[in-house]
Scaffold this active site. Structure first.
Site, PDB file in Angstrom:
ATOM      1  N   VAL A 105     -16.963  58.867  74.065  1.00  0.00           N
ATOM      2  CA  VAL A 105     -15.724  57.927  74.440  1.00  0.00           C
ATOM      3  C   VAL A 105     -16.224  57.188  75.676  1.00  0.00           C
ATOM      4  O   VAL A 105     -15.773  55.977  75.889  1.00  0.00           O
ATOM      5  CB  VAL A 105     -14.440  58.657  74.754  1.00  0.00           C
ATOM      6  CG1 VAL A 105     -13.387  58.087  75.497  1.00  0.00           C
ATOM      7  CG2 VAL A 105     -13.996  59.479  73.684  1.00  0.00           C
ATOM      8  N   GLU A 106     -16.978  57.665  76.453  1.00  0.00           N
ATOM      9  CA  GLU A 106     -17.453  57.076  77.746  1.00  0.00           C
ATOM     10  C   GLU A 106     -18.300  56.020  77.467  1.00  0.00           C
ATOM     11  O   GLU A 106     -17.939  54.783  78.022  1.00  0.00           O
ATOM     12  CB  GLU A 106     -17.899  57.877  78.841  1.00  0.00           C
ATOM     13  CG  GLU A 106     -17.069  59.035  79.253  1.00  0.00           C
ATOM     14  CD  GLU A 106     -15.757  58.526  80.222  1.00  0.00           C
ATOM     15  OE1 GLU A 106     -16.014  57.439  80.523  1.00  0.00           O
ATOM     16  OE2 GLU A 106     -14.867  59.280  80.393  1.00  0.00           O
TER      17      GLU A 106
END
Length: 324
Positions: A105-106
């Site tokens: 996600v990051e």
């Protein structure tokens, strides 16, 4: 394009002294370093909240993260770092799929770690946080503290403050740690004598696991359970009052009209009713545990936590399918 330099701002010179004292740094070095920073208009614009009236939409948010490109990259990452992931899980109890979900996600496993000079981004948000923001003074103080932490980190690691790149908010590396988190929670997981969240996947994996562990991750506990709302007994005001903080025992949860299945009804800790809005359609709800809350300490958003969980699960399923 970078805006004006901070070299000649009297307020910045005064704050340089404050930073130097709080971080035990040479005041002259701090002044020289801050003189190299530039205001970034795009950073100031990025932190302005969206216009009131725009509905949150979990399905749209999810589609940005749980999608084929990120899942394929996650499978490659997991296959390349299986031993590090397994060791992190064994040492901290944080499941491999959660660690994979966070890094995916990051930064899509290091593909998008940010292109802003961290010095410029943090200086912009510390000295020129948009006054239109409802919490401008608090956010400005936060970023001033992060700027100090960043400068301390640069001195301790013998790094040129002008070289690190990161997000518009000053987050760095595969797991996008802010400077204070990097100093407190990052670990040298590959034992090469330095903590490198940009170049070492092992350090990123170990650091994410360490962060979640220190924020209360409970080994072998689910992140959430399904929940059904009973209109006859539902006390939505009471259930939503604590927001995402687990506050109710399973029995209290059900007494307020949030009905659990058999496994969830035996949950030993506290629960929170998590609401995920779906635009103009009905919201989705789950019962969040202490582990769901631990993920939100990484990013204070239930949407973020669910994206991490579901991306990690999708990557795990894809690996299993590829192996069969």
């Amino acid at each position: 394009m970078p805006g004006p330099s901070y070299a000649h701002r009297s307020d910045v010179l005064a704050l340089a002294q404050q930073i130097a004292e709080s971080q035990q740094l040479d005041p002259a070095w701090v002044r020289r370093t801050l003189a190299q920073a530039n205001y970034l208009p795009s950073v100031a614009k990025a932190v302005v909240p969206p216009a009131i009236g725009i509905n949150k939409n979990w399905r749209v948010y999810r589609s940005r993260f749980v999608e084929p490109i990120r899942i394929r990259a996650g499978v490659r990452f997991w296959n390349s770092h299986t031993q590090d992931l397994a060791r992190a899980q064994a040492e901290t109890g944080v499941p491999m799929e959660i660690i994979v979900g966070v890094i995916g996600v990051e930064t899509i496993y290091g593909q998008h770690m940010g292109s802003y000079r961290v010095l410029d981004a943090l200086a912009t948000l510390a000295f020129d946080f948009p006054a239109s923001h409802p919490r401008a003074s608090q956010r400005s103080a936060y970023f001033l503290s992060e700027l100090g932490q960043f400068l301390r980190l640069m001195v301790d690691s013998h790094t040129d403050p002008g070289s690190p790149l990161g997000s518009y908010a000053g987050a760095m590396g595969l797991p996008q740690f802010m400077p204070s988190s990097l100093r407190r929670y990052a670990v040298d997981f590959d034992a090469d004598g330095r903590t490198d969240l940009h170049g070492s996947a092992a350090d990123a994996i170990g650091s994410v696991a360490n962060y979640l562990s220190l924020f209360g991750w409970v080994r072998d506990l689910p992140t959430h359970y399904p929940v059904t709302l009973d209109p006859a007994s539902l006390d939505m005001t009471a259930l939503m009052a604590p927001d995402i903080l687990p506050s109710f025992s399973a029995a209290e949860f059900q007494a307020k009209g949030a009905i659990l299945d058999r496994d969830a009804a035996g949950h030993p800790g506290k629960l929170a009713l998590i609401e995920l809005q779906n635009g103009t359609e009905a919201p989705s709800y789950v019962a969040g545990t202490e582990n769901f809350y631990a993920i939100t300490r990484y990013n204070w958003s239930s949407y973020y936590a669910m994206a991490v969980i579901e991306l990690g699960q999708a990557v795990m399923r894809a690996r299993l399918q590829a192996a069969n």
